[in-house]
Design an enzyme around this catalytic site. Structure first.
Site, mmCIF file in Angstrom:
data_model
loop_
_atom_site.group_PDB
_atom_site.id
_atom_site.type_symbol
_atom_site.label_atom_id
_atom_site.label_comp_id
_atom_site.label_asym_id
_atom_site.label_seq_id
_atom_site.Cartn_x
_atom_site.Cartn_y
_atom_site.Cartn_z
ATOM 1 C CG HIS A 173 -1.110 6.720 4.262
ATOM 2 N ND1 HIS A 173 -1.168 7.254 5.510
ATOM 3 C CD2 HIS A 173 -1.492 5.416 4.372
ATOM 4 C CE1 HIS A 173 -1.576 6.326 6.353
ATOM 5 N NE2 HIS A 173 -1.767 5.202 5.701
ATOM 6 C CE LYS A 187 -3.702 -2.146 2.620
ATOM 7 N NZ LYS A 187 -4.400 -2.135 3.898
ATOM 8 C CG HIS A 211 2.223 4.890 7.086
ATOM 9 N ND1 HIS A 211 1.471 4.506 6.017
ATOM 10 C CD2 HIS A 211 1.903 4.047 8.099
ATOM 11 C CE1 HIS A 211 0.728 3.461 6.362
ATOM 12 N NE2 HIS A 211 0.966 3.164 7.624
HETATM 13 N N1 ARG Z 1 0.979 -1.061 9.942
HETATM 14 C C1 ARG Z 1 0.090 -0.354 10.807
HETATM 15 C C2 ARG Z 1 -0.702 0.672 9.997
HETATM 16 O O1 ARG Z 1 -0.265 1.083 8.956
HETATM 17 C C3 ARG Z 1 0.786 0.366 11.916
HETATM 18 C C4 ARG Z 1 1.543 -0.525 12.853
HETATM 19 C C5 ARG Z 1 1.841 0.134 14.159
HETATM 20 N N2 ARG Z 1 2.595 -0.704 15.034
HETATM 21 C C6 ARG Z 1 2.114 -1.755 15.688
HETATM 22 N N3 ARG Z 1 2.918 -2.462 16.418
HETATM 23 N N4 ARG Z 1 0.831 -2.089 15.624
HETATM 24 O O2 ARG Z 1 -1.759 1.085 10.424
#
Ligand code: ARG
Length: 565
Positions: A127, A124, A130
């Protein structure tokens, strides 16, 4: 010399409070009210007198040491005015002595802080959400390092889960190897969007996707090869963004890293009688805590986002023995973290309290060109590039003869984006407005960087060298602009600590803007060029000290400090 500390020691003689208590009570008032203020409300209870009366009595008794110029009582406050020359000399000598180490501390005592940040999802686009996680995490990383913590930066990549099943189906139906190789993440996103459109008409596609995920879990060769390829393509894009932001991680252990570590967690939950069955799935019931259940296993046995997070927390506790583990994500994941933190607590681990979710607000785009239309993917990379492009135009217009224009445009353009993100308290929503971020007159990154270059150019014009810092007579400096500036500089170390306690880089950002404003006033009001030799030396020392602090604070925010722009 730590003046706050000295005042606390002094006050201890005249009150029945502990020194730490006094330190906590001492405030920094508006400058017309002195440099430090001690409120007497707390003493009223034990002394059974009105606070203003207590303030007067103490103030009368105090034997004024040299470093204090005067003591004044205003209502319940005892206000202390520090002798300017002593103050300036003491602070500047510290800054000049410690250089970029000014503000360093050992309060971290080498204890470990794990920071889970950035963590984008494979396949993905990277964005703006992030981006926020990335820059907040990166800044906290640097802040904790400065305070003597051992910091581990983890990029918990979203590299496992249902999206891969969907992507495989999408690729098999509408994918084209060459296009994916050429257009990488854009092409992957396109077919991913198409999957969702098609699946609405043809729900069988969803079943197919689930089958592919099961195949991945069963380590099917074809499924894993495609998965790995998608990951590599995404990583290429992410790495480009991280390179632009000048950010790296200590670990890229993403969700897939926990594939072989989840069974143990599931077993333990089971043994501890915490796991219950619900419509075929395995869940932890959290009704008692006013939360919906935490999903651990789907009915087909598949693991979920919380399952992986719980396993990751165990792994990190064992591997790093953290004092705290911070998770930096958008506010909308509040519930997710609250749920699985609770699960760890219910399993009987008291370190559940050391898991901290650090949420942040949304980003909205003001620029129509950047907004996401359906099927149109906005990449962070493109946004950063347009910030750089716009900066290049500004430089072309204002300073066309600048050397290394490309490099500076990058430092300023990207710096502006990061600065904007770290300017307000995390939970506040951020408006992404390139015009405003790049305004050199506003409270912006370019303004701060420009102030830094201004300091650099003063030093250059006056042929400043480090040996000029020997034997400076700071008693020559007595104007209030210098004093205000030095006072802000002296507060810098406290601001770093405050930012670390509250997990709020903006405390540094704001203080930095204050320092820059005070510096520009100082410079406008004091004619350095025409000062007498000794006064000039003292003033240049202030310029040099300020330049170091600005560069250091920018560093803590993850922003470069060019010397010319
Ligand atoms: N990949 C997740 C997202 O884009 C965020 C992860 C954050 N870290 C975690 N340990 N859950 O929403």
């Amino acid at each position: 010399m730590d003046f706050k500390e000295k005042i606390a020691t002094l006050l201890k003689k005249y009150t029945n409070l502990e020194k730490d208590e006094i330190l906590n009570l001492i405030e920094i008032p508006n400058s017309e009210m002195g440099d430090f203020a001690f409120p007497c409300f707390k003493l009223a209870k034990t002394l059974k007198k009105a606070p203003p009366m207590i303030a007067n009595e103490i103030a009368e008794k105090i034997e004024k040491p040299d470093f204090i110029e005067k003591i004044e009582v205003v209502n319940a406050y005892i206000n202390f005015y520090i002798n300017k020359a002593i103050y300036i000399e003491s602070i500047l000598n510290q800054v000049l002595d410690k250089k970029e180490d000014f503000g360093n501390s050992s309060i971290g005592n080498n204890k470990t802080i794990v920071i889970d940040y950035s963590s984008p999802n494979i396949a993905k686009p990277f964005h703006i959400g992030h981006l926020r996680s990335t820059v907040i995490g990166n800044s906290l990383y640097k802040i904790y390092k400065k305070l003597g913590y051992n910091v581990v930066g983890v990029n918990h990549l979203g590299d496992w889960g249902t999206q891969f099943g969907k992507l495989i189906v999408a690729y098999k139906n509408w994918g084209n190897k060459e296009l994916v190789e050429k257009d990488d993440i854009k092409e992957l996103s396109k077919i991913y969007v198409k999957f969702h459109e098609e699946a609405e008409k043809n729900p069988a596609l969803e079943d197919e996707a689930r089958l592919w995920l099961v195949k991945m879990q069963e380590r099917d060769k074809e499924a894993l090869e495609l998965w790995k390829w998608f990951c590599e393509i995404s990583m290429k894009e992410f790495e480009r963004v991280y390179k632009m932001l000048n950010i790296s991680f200590d670990s890229y252990a993403g969700e897939s890293f926990y594939n072989d570590k989840m069974q143990a967690v599931v077993d333990e939950l089971f043994e501890k009688d915490i796991l219950v069955e619900s419509q075929g799935a395995k869940i932890v019931d959290l009704e008692e805590y006013n939360m919906p259940p935490c999903l651990i296993l789907r009915s087909d046995g598949g693991t979920l986002y919380p399952t992986r997070d719980i396993s990751a927390a165990f792994y990190r506790k064992k591997e790093y023995n953290f004092e705290k583990c911070l998770y930096i994500t958008a506010l909308d994941q509040n519930l997710h973290f609250a749920q699985w933190f609770k699960v760890i607590e219910l399993m009987g681990y008291d370190w559940a309290k050391d898991l901290v979710h650090i949420p942040f607000g949304l980003v909205s785009l003001n620029d129509g060109k950047l907004s996401t239309r359906k099927g149109h993917v906005v990449l962070m990379e493109d946004i950063l590039n347009s910030a750089i492009e716009k900066t290049k135009n500004i430089i072309e217009e204002k300073n066309p003869n600048l050397e290394n224009k490309e490099e500076v445009a990058k430092q300023v353009g990207i710096g502006a984006v990061i600065f904007n993100d770290l300017f307000n308290s995390r939970v506040k929503n951020v408006v992404f407005d390139l015009e405003r971020m790049l305004n050199f007159q506003g409270e912006t990154g370019p303004y701060v960087q420009y102030t830094h270059t201004r300091a650099c150019s003063i030093l250059e014009k006056e042929n400043f060298t480090l040996d000029m810092l020997e034997d400076i007579d700071f008693s020559l400096i007595c104007d209030e602009y210098s004093f205000e500036l030095v006072k802000l500089i002296s507060l810098y170390p406290e601001k770093i600590i405050d930012a670390s306690i509250k997990y709020e880089p903006y405390i540094i950002t704001r203080h930095l803007v204050n320092i820059c404003q005070a510096f520009n006033k100082f410079y406008d009001e004091n004619n350095i060029k025409n000062s007498d030799t000794n006064l000039k030396k003292a003033r240049l020392a202030i310029v040099y000290a300020t330049k170091n602090i600005i560069a250091n604070a920018l560093y803590l925010l993850g922003i470069d400090a060019p010397e010319k722009m």
